[in-house]
Write an enzyme that holds these catalytic residues in place. Structure first.
Site, mmCIF file in Angstrom:
data_model
loop_
_atom_site.group_PDB
_atom_site.id
_atom_site.type_symbol
_atom_site.label_atom_id
_atom_site.label_comp_id
_atom_site.label_asym_id
_atom_site.label_seq_id
_atom_site.Cartn_x
_atom_site.Cartn_y
_atom_site.Cartn_z
ATOM 1 C CG ASN A 9 87.070 38.661 30.010
ATOM 2 O OD1 ASN A 9 86.510 38.213 29.194
ATOM 3 N ND2 ASN A 9 88.554 39.390 29.911
ATOM 4 C CE LYS A 11 90.858 36.706 32.139
ATOM 5 N NZ LYS A 11 91.332 37.249 33.018
ATOM 6 C CG HIS A 95 91.767 41.592 28.310
ATOM 7 N ND1 HIS A 95 92.559 41.339 29.002
ATOM 8 C CD2 HIS A 95 90.609 41.790 29.762
ATOM 9 C CE1 HIS A 95 92.423 40.209 30.248
ATOM 10 N NE2 HIS A 95 90.939 41.125 30.677
ATOM 11 C CD GLU A 97 94.076 37.394 29.995
ATOM 12 O OE1 GLU A 97 93.472 37.345 31.582
ATOM 13 O OE2 GLU A 97 93.336 36.921 28.974
ATOM 14 C CD GLU A 167 92.471 45.371 31.341
ATOM 15 O OE1 GLU A 167 91.818 43.574 32.066
ATOM 16 O OE2 GLU A 167 93.158 44.945 30.550
ATOM 17 N N GLY A 173 94.106 37.240 37.346
ATOM 18 C CA GLY A 173 94.872 36.084 37.349
ATOM 19 C C GLY A 173 96.069 35.626 38.547
ATOM 20 C CB SER A 212 91.734 39.867 41.263
ATOM 21 O OG SER A 212 92.869 38.945 40.424
ATOM 22 N N GLY A 233 86.969 38.714 35.932
ATOM 23 C CA GLY A 233 87.547 38.039 35.483
ATOM 24 C C GLY A 233 87.076 36.178 36.135
ATOM 25 N N GLY A 234 87.507 35.523 36.835
ATOM 26 C CA GLY A 234 87.420 34.649 37.102
ATOM 27 C C GLY A 234 85.786 34.436 37.795
#
Length: 254
Positions: A9, A11, A95, A97, A167, A173, A212, A233-234
């Site tokens: 993802n 983002k 999600h 967010e 999640e 994050g 994460s 994610g990251g």
């Protein structure tokens, strides 16, 4: 045997040039593995670029969100028909967010899942609890209610064509990660909830961990019985880290 899915993802990150470099490095190091799905979900404005560059590479493309509406006066939204037109196969829905920042409710998430299934795309339904909810001992209740909202809307048979991602909101994050056992406990509970309606759907459901996961912790998380991949994610923005996670996912299938 259910599929193992590693989904990136991105983002709200990326440029035409950085996307190109990331995909070049990713496809150069990726090996096709039976039963392993590698998925990237870029921002909507880059979906066409990503799909075109990937060509015949063993990487699926998904969107990060979609409207439940088929078309019309919904400025700033995009429809499932548009995603189909671009060759998308998956859609991330609900999600944390989207829920926390944009106020999406369980009912809105359920409508998006229903529309996505009707369009023959694969929804990646995200569920998870906040730190406050975890500390109050409400994790399983919160996650169960989020899953139930979708079950009530589409039914267990339709959900057989979906993916679920757990999640924990507190681990997104933040650098925090649920322990493998904490994650496994929730994944097991989700599968048990599905099994109460249909054992086959439950057994074949890919349930991803989305808190994460990275190159360091992926192998231990993926070794858990009910963790079938990751919503990354990251780490998905760094080809070497993402490839390490993909390799751990491939090893978990042996």
């Amino acid at each position: 045997m259910r599929k193992t899915i590693v989904a990136g993802n991105w983002k709200m990150n990326g440029t035409t040039e950085s996307n190109k470099a990331l995909l070049e490095n990713l496809t150069a190091g990726l090996n096709a593995v039976d039963g392993l799905v590698t998925l990237v979900c870029p921002p909507a404005v880059y979906l066409a670029q990503v799909k075109q560059q990937l060509g015949n590479a063993p990487v699926a493309v998904g969107a990060q969100n979609v409207s439940a509406q088929p078309k019309g006066a919904f400025t700033g939204e995009w429809s499932l028909a548009m995603l189909q037109d671009l060759g998308c196969e998956y859609v991330i829905i609900g999600h944390s967010e989207r829920r926390s920042i944009f106020g999406e409710t369980d009912n809105q998430v359920a409508e998006k899942v229903a529309a996505t299934l009707d369009a023959k795309l694969i929804p990646v339904l995200c569920v998870g609890e906040t730190l406050e909810e975890r500390e109050a001992g409400e994790t399983i209740n919160v996650v169960s209610n989020q899953v139930e909202a979708v079950l009530a809307r589409v039914g267990i048979a339709a959900l057989a064509n979906a993916v679920i991602a757990y999640e924990p909101v507190w681990a997104i994050g933040t650098g925090l990660t649920a322990t493998p056992q904490q994650a496994q406990d929730v994944h097991k509970a989700i599968r048990a909830q599905l099994a109460a309606s249909d054992d086959s759907v439950a057994e074949n459901m890919s349930i991803l961990y989305g808190g994460s996961m990275n190159a360091v912790n992926a192998a231990e998380l993926l070794a858990q019985q009910d963790i079938d991949g990751g919503l990354i994610g990251g780490a998905s923005l760094k080809a070497d880290e993402f490839l390490t996670i993909c390799a751990a996912a491939a090893d978990s299938r042996k």
